[in-house]
Design a protein around this motif. Structure first.
Motif, short mmCIF file in Angstrom:
data_model
loop_
_atom_site.label_atom_id
_atom_site.label_comp_id
_atom_site.label_asym_id
_atom_site.label_seq_id
_atom_site.Cartn_x
_atom_site.Cartn_y
_atom_site.Cartn_z
N ALA A 377 58.11 18.10 62.11
CA ALA A 377 58.67 16.79 62.48
C ALA A 377 57.58 15.74 62.63
CB ALA A 377 59.46 16.91 63.77
N LEU A 378 56.42 16.15 63.16
CA LEU A 378 55.31 15.21 63.31
C LEU A 378 54.79 14.79 61.93
CD1 LEU A 378 53.41 13.75 65.25
CD2 LEU A 378 51.96 15.76 65.25
N ASP A 379 54.74 15.74 61.00
CA ASP A 379 54.32 15.38 59.64
C ASP A 379 55.32 14.45 58.97
OD1 ASP A 379 52.02 16.86 59.85
OD2 ASP A 379 52.87 18.67 58.93
N ARG A 380 56.61 14.64 59.25
CA ARG A 380 57.61 13.72 58.72
C ARG A 380 57.42 12.33 59.31
NH1 ARG A 380 63.64 15.02 60.28
NH2 ARG A 380 62.64 14.80 62.32
N ALA A 381 57.12 12.26 60.60
CA ALA A 381 56.87 10.97 61.24
C ALA A 381 55.68 10.28 60.60
CB ALA A 381 56.63 11.16 62.74
N ARG A 382 54.66 11.06 60.22
CA ARG A 382 53.49 10.48 59.56
C ARG A 382 53.88 9.89 58.21
NH1 ARG A 382 48.17 11.48 60.40
NH2 ARG A 382 48.68 13.27 61.70
N LEU A 383 54.73 10.62 57.47
CA LEU A 383 55.20 10.12 56.18
C LEU A 383 55.99 8.83 56.35
CD1 LEU A 383 55.85 10.54 53.08
CD2 LEU A 383 57.95 11.67 53.89
N LEU A 384 56.94 8.82 57.28
CA LEU A 384 57.77 7.64 57.48
C LEU A 384 56.93 6.46 57.97
CD1 LEU A 384 60.93 9.23 59.16
CD2 LEU A 384 60.54 8.71 56.75
N GLY A 385 55.91 6.77 58.76
CA GLY A 385 55.04 5.70 59.25
C GLY A 385 54.24 5.03 58.16
N ARG A 386 54.06 5.71 57.02
CA ARG A 386 53.32 5.12 55.90
C ARG A 386 54.21 4.27 55.01
NH1 ARG A 386 51.81 9.98 52.90
NH2 ARG A 386 51.17 8.46 51.31
N ALA A 387 55.50 4.31 55.23
CA ALA A 387 56.42 3.53 54.39
C ALA A 387 56.19 2.03 54.61
CB ALA A 387 57.87 3.88 54.71
N GLN A 388 55.86 1.32 53.55
CA GLN A 388 55.57 -0.11 53.66
C GLN A 388 56.87 -0.91 53.57
OE1 GLN A 388 52.41 -1.45 54.29
NE2 GLN A 388 52.06 0.71 54.71
N SER A 389 57.66 -0.84 54.63
CA SER A 389 58.92 -1.56 54.67
C SER A 389 59.13 -2.12 56.06
CB SER A 389 60.09 -0.63 54.31
OG SER A 389 61.33 -1.27 54.55
N PRO A 390 59.60 -3.36 56.15
CA PRO A 390 59.89 -3.93 57.48
C PRO A 390 61.15 -3.32 58.08
CG PRO A 390 60.53 -5.46 55.75
CD PRO A 390 59.81 -4.33 55.06
N PHE A 391 61.87 -2.49 57.31
CA PHE A 391 63.13 -1.93 57.78
C PHE A 391 63.00 -0.45 58.15
CE2 PHE A 391 64.09 -5.14 54.41
CZ PHE A 391 64.36 -6.18 55.29
N VAL A 392 61.77 0.03 58.25
CA VAL A 392 61.50 1.39 58.73
C VAL A 392 60.65 1.27 59.99
CG1 VAL A 392 60.46 3.63 58.23
CG2 VAL A 392 61.61 2.36 56.41
N GLN A 393 61.03 1.98 61.03
CA GLN A 393 60.26 1.95 62.27
C GLN A 393 58.82 2.35 61.99
OE1 GLN A 393 61.32 4.93 65.19
NE2 GLN A 393 60.73 3.62 66.91
N ARG A 394 57.90 1.58 62.50
CA ARG A 394 56.49 1.78 62.19
C ARG A 394 55.85 2.74 63.18
NH1 ARG A 394 51.62 -2.06 63.23
NH2 ARG A 394 50.03 -1.22 61.85
N ALA A 395 55.08 3.69 62.67
CA ALA A 395 54.28 4.58 63.51
C ALA A 395 52.95 3.88 63.80
CB ALA A 395 54.04 5.91 62.82
N LEU A 396 52.65 3.67 65.08
CA LEU A 396 51.44 2.96 65.47
C LEU A 396 50.27 3.91 65.65
CD1 LEU A 396 53.10 0.64 68.14
CD2 LEU A 396 52.63 0.11 65.74
N SER A 397 50.55 5.12 66.07
CA SER A 397 49.48 6.08 66.32
C SER A 397 50.06 7.49 66.20
CB SER A 397 48.89 5.88 67.72
OG SER A 397 47.97 6.89 68.04
N LEU A 398 49.33 8.37 65.53
CA LEU A 398 49.75 9.77 65.37
C LEU A 398 48.56 10.68 65.63
CD1 LEU A 398 51.71 8.73 62.32
CD2 LEU A 398 52.78 10.39 63.82
#
Length: 545
Positions: A377-398
């Motif tokens: 799940a943490l690796d998935r959060a890292r992937l989603l955090g790299r998505a360059q979209s204003p409509f995806v919640q941004r990961a600030l720190s992992l």
């Protein structure tokens, strides 16, 4: 009839002596001009949607036009990249950078981007009829102290939004400060913006505008938010006094070695408080400069403008480092994230809302246990955090070792908690935004796998954010599964069956629009294309009423 035409031509020559005296010559010229105008109109429609009106500005590699969005029926500004054969060159890379950054930054004090085509080389933005600060200054119009304070407070808000995204503008100047019809200032042109990564140094030589450039930009030292504070100080100085603090021509030597004059020495009528504010902004050493935009805001709000109300309490600031790395460090006596409030838990993680005391914003913290499922799940959060979209919640720190992820806290409520009631046009817009979110994830070679009303947050402006925190177990999902989930969510809002055909028919029937042809969507990009076809049909039907 020809006699009447000659009489009309005589009257015209009385008003315009340059008109031809010969009727046949006049008619031939009129015919040729009409043909040229018609051909020009046909040629000046971009992407079958944006009809160019007039030139607003031009540079070495592109031009900005006023245009009419014939689908939405509104005026827009369209920036077009014209440097032939320059794809892959520095100018084109700046255009691509601006297109990508501007489309991810949303704030009332930033110029809004409506549409982008990197392939065709254009960027469509909101049209701001108030023009730029540079145009006002060129016309000899200095801002009053009240106007200058309002302008800088607006720009501060926009810069904070950019800085919170890890973006330093690097080219704050009057030409990039625009005004809307109400006089609100908005910051634009992120073509040379810098994605800050722990205070890294610059590459590629001088980027920016020398007259407004900070000393650290000139020397190639580490870039941080302090560079924007310096440029904002130069811009404010010019807005108040009508001239730059350094007049050139050797801007490099002056920025590096000469002290800036006080604004009251140039314009004695200015309040003495401006001197201290600008002295703090124009310090050569970034570590000694006004520390943060928040400090500058408090100084401006406390400024006594001679009878004008003080906007807020004066607060003494402390000097400190400006690199993002230094700002990110947690002090020994005080943790960075404070005032935690539990939000809930998944099968292997706990969530809390907290306050980031460094950047003064709300965040969501997810702490994972030591299970293998939590690590996935943490690796998935890292992937989603790299998505360059204003409509995806941004990961600030992992932190994979500590198994902690910090996310931005979106405003609004989940669709599950507050189901919206939206007209067809707003529903299609939500569908397109969710498609953009999915496309950004799919572009990285992954999928979300948990899109549902519970994992989509909608703010007051009906702008959705797809969550990356608190998603639970990782599903073995494919892009088409995300598409089906998005269609089901939006179809429920529209009161339609959970298929794209049914959703499209419901939305077009609501406004009496013709159902367009579209390819069955299989990923985020194709879902966006299909939704865009529906959007055009809906807007056309609404526009014909």
């Amino acid at each position: 009839m020809r006699d009447g035409a000659r009489d009309a031509l005589l009257e015209l020559r009385g008003l315009d002596p340059s008109a031809p005296a010969d009727l046949d010559q006049y008619l031939r010229g009129w015919r040729d001009q009409t043909t040229e105008r018609k051909t020009g109109r046909d040629r000046e429609v971009i992407a079958n949607r944006y009809r160019l009106d007039r030139l607003l500005g031009a540079g070495a590699s592109g031009r900005v036009f006023l245009a009419i969005d014939e689908v939405a029926g509104r005026s827009v500004a369209i920036k077009m990249f014209f440097a032939a054969g320059a794809r892959g060159g520095a100018a084109y890379e700046r255009f691509v950078r601006e297109a990508r950054l501007a489309s991810t930054l949303r704030h009332p004090s930033l110029v809004e981007v409506y549409d982008v085509s990197v392939e065709r080389g254009f960027l469509v933005m909101e049209f701001l009829p108030g023009g730029s600060l540079a145009q006002r200054l060129a016309a000899g119009d200095r801002l009053t102290p009240v106007q200058a304070r309002r302008m800088v407070l607006d720009v501060i808000a926009g810069l904070e939004a950019a800085h919170h995204r890890g973006v330093v503008h690097r080219d704050v100047k009057p030409a990039n400060v625009f005004f809307d019809a109400r006089g609100t200032a908005k910051l634009g042109d992120f073509g040379v913006a810098h994605l800050v990564d722990l205070g890294q140094t610059q590459t590629g030589g001088l980027i920016g505008t020398l007259a407004y450039m900070s000393p650290e930009q000139i020397t190639g030292a580490a870039i941080s938010i302090a560079a924007d504070l310096y440029a904002l100080g130069v811009t404010l100085f010019e807005a108040l006094t009508g001239r730059l603090p350094f007049l050139g021509p050797d801007f490099v030597a002056q920025h590096l070695g000469e002290p800036a004059p006080s604004p009251s020495a140039i314009a004695p009528e200015l309040a003495a408080g401006w001197d201290a504010i600008l002295a703090g902004l124009l310090v050569k050493n970034p570590s000694d400069r006004t520390p943060t935009l928040g400090d500058l805001r408090r100084q401006l709000e406390a400024l006594d403008l001679g009878g004008q109300p003080v906007l807020g309490p004066r607060r003494k600031h402390t000097t400190g480092p400006h690199s993002i790395a230094a700002l990110a460090e947690q002090g020994e006596d005080q943790p960075r994230y404070q005032f935690e409030t539990p939000l809930g838990r998944t099968a292997f993680s706990q969530l809390a809302r907290a306050v980031d005391t460094v950047l003064d914003r709300s965040v969501v913290i997810e702490r994972f246990d030591d299970s293998d499922e939590a690590l996935r799940a943490l690796d998935r959060a890292r992937l989603l955090g790299r998505a360059q979209s204003p409509f995806v919640q941004r990961a600030l720190s992992l932190d994979r070792t500590a198994r902690i992820a910090v996310f931005e806290a979106p405003a609004g409520a989940s669709l599950a908690d507050a189901p919206p009631s939206l007209p067809a046009a707003e529903t299609v817009r939500m569908l397109k935004r969710l498609a953009r979110a999915a496309a950004a994830i799919h572009e990285l070679g992954g999928s979300h796998g948990a899109i549902s009303p519970r994992t989509i947050v909608l703010d007051d402006g009906a702008v959705p954010t797809v969550m990356a925190a608190g998603l639970g177990p990782v599903a073995d999902a494919q892009p088409i599964d995300d598409v089906a989930a998005i269609i089901a969510v939006v179809a429920d809002i529209a009161g339609a069956a959970p298929s794209f055909d049914a959703l499209a028919r419901a939305l077009t029937d609501e406004v009496g629009a013709h159902l367009p042809r579209f390819a069955p969507p299989a990923d985020g990009e194709s879902l966006y294309a299909a939704a865009d076809a529906i959007d055009i049909a809906v807007l056309a039907a609404l526009g014909s009423r």
